[in-house]
Write an enzyme that holds these catalytic residues in place. Structure first.
Site: not given
Ligand SMILES: CN(C)CCCNS(=O)(=O)c1cccc(Nc2nc(OCC3CCCCC3)c3[nH]cnc3n2)c1
Length: 278
Positions: A15, A18, A37, A140
């Site tokens: 995803g 910000s 990231k 945050d």
């Molecule tokens: C924007 N939403 C609809 C979420 C869409 C995406 N689904 S979700 O629920 O984040 C999702 C689904 C499956 C696995 C993970 N695992 C994961 N995600 C991270 O960050 C997600 C990111 C954070 C900023 C915005 C975009 C998404 C991590 N950061 C460090 N370890 C991380 N592991 C997350």
């Protein structure tokens, strides 16, 4: 040792946050699944770059089972991009979970909510303990920044990054979502402090129960008024008086009456649920 982008293989984009894009990656040497990231620092001032470096260095020091583990960082100067490599949380974020419950018309399990409360509090305790004189305030805290691992244990993510982005000039600062979790002291332009994270946690706890934030408004002025007033309906009757009691304590408008993280952990309702130290 310094790793390079070639040491990893991108699996998919999870995803866009910000600050940039989050991708699921595989470390080639052992197949370990991680995320990175990507942040473009091209538009940052020298000060902001310094802040970014110090935030990333603080991330390295945060070692708690309830905080997303930092692994490494790679700087790609040709594209002015920094890649921050972290632990992958298989269970996704709490925002996604709350939306799922809303759609299904179901509540989250109360024991699961207590578990989240305990683990987020322990994560904040780790951060607030002064690391060589510097407390890391999350700033945050919200469901989208709380992830779950395979055993549905909490992993607090995106520490510190929020601070870099709250800098005036950063692009992200202009397009962030509605600050539903803003504390009264922030609304009154006073300084952010450790108890502001407790307020945000109280808002998150409320939303995990009621599936909506405690203060909702259609514009910032109205939201600020409600936050200053600090009035909200009890969490749904589906949830116990104990959970309601602890949740109300965290949403005290008067900072002096709001518990600190340490006082929260000493609350009998919380202390009795802490993991036994092995
Ligand atoms: C924007 N939403 C609809 C979420 C869409 C995406 N689904 S979700 O629920 O984040 C999702 C689904 C499956 C696995 C993970 N695992 C994961 N995600 C991270 O960050 C997600 C990111 C954070 C900023 C915005 C975009 C998404 C991590 N950061 C460090 N370890 C991380 N592991 C997350």
């Amino acid at each position: 040792m310094q790793t390079t982008l070639d040491d990893y293989e991108v699996i998919e984009t999870i995803g866009t946050g910000s600050y940039g894009t989050c991708k699921k990656i595989r470390r080639r040497r052992d197949g370990l699944i991680l995320v990175w990231k990507e942040m473009d620092y091209g538009m940052m001032t020298e000060t902001e770059k310094q802040m970014l470096v110090s935030e990333v260095n603080l991330l390295r020091e945060l070692k708690s089972p309830y905080i997303v583990r930092y692994y490494d960082r790679i700087i790609d100067r040709t594209n002015t991009t920094i890649f921050i490599i972290m632990e992958y949380c298989k269970g996704g974020d709490l925002a996604t979970l709350i939306n799922k419950c809303k759609k299904e018309g179901s509540y989250l399990d109360e024991n699961f909510i207590w578990k989240i409360l305990i683990q987020v509090t322990l994560a904040l305790k780790e951060c607030h303990e002064r690391k060589n004189g510097k407390a890391v305030l999350h700033r945050d805290l919200k469901p989208a920044n709380v992830f779950l691992d395979t055993d549905k244990n909490v992993k607090l993510g995106d520490f510190g990054l929020a601070r870099v982005l709250h800098h005036e000039t950063s692009f992200a600062n202009t397009f962030v979502g509605t600050p539903f979790y803003m504390s009264p002291e922030l609304v009154n332009n006073m300084s952010y402090n450790e108890k502001s994270d407790v307020w945000s946690m109280g808002c998150m706890l409320y939303e995990l129960c009621a599936l909506r934030p405690p203060f909702v408004a259609s514009n910032q002025a109205e939201l600020n008024r409600k936050i200053r007033l600090g009035e909200f309906a009890r969490i749904p009757l589906h949830f116990s008086d104990d959970l309601n009691t602890i949740q109300k304590k965290m949403l005290q408008v008067d900072v002096s009456k709001r518990p600190s993280i340490t006082e929260l952990l000493a609350e009998p309702l919380v202390a009795s649920r802490l993991p036994k130290v092995e």
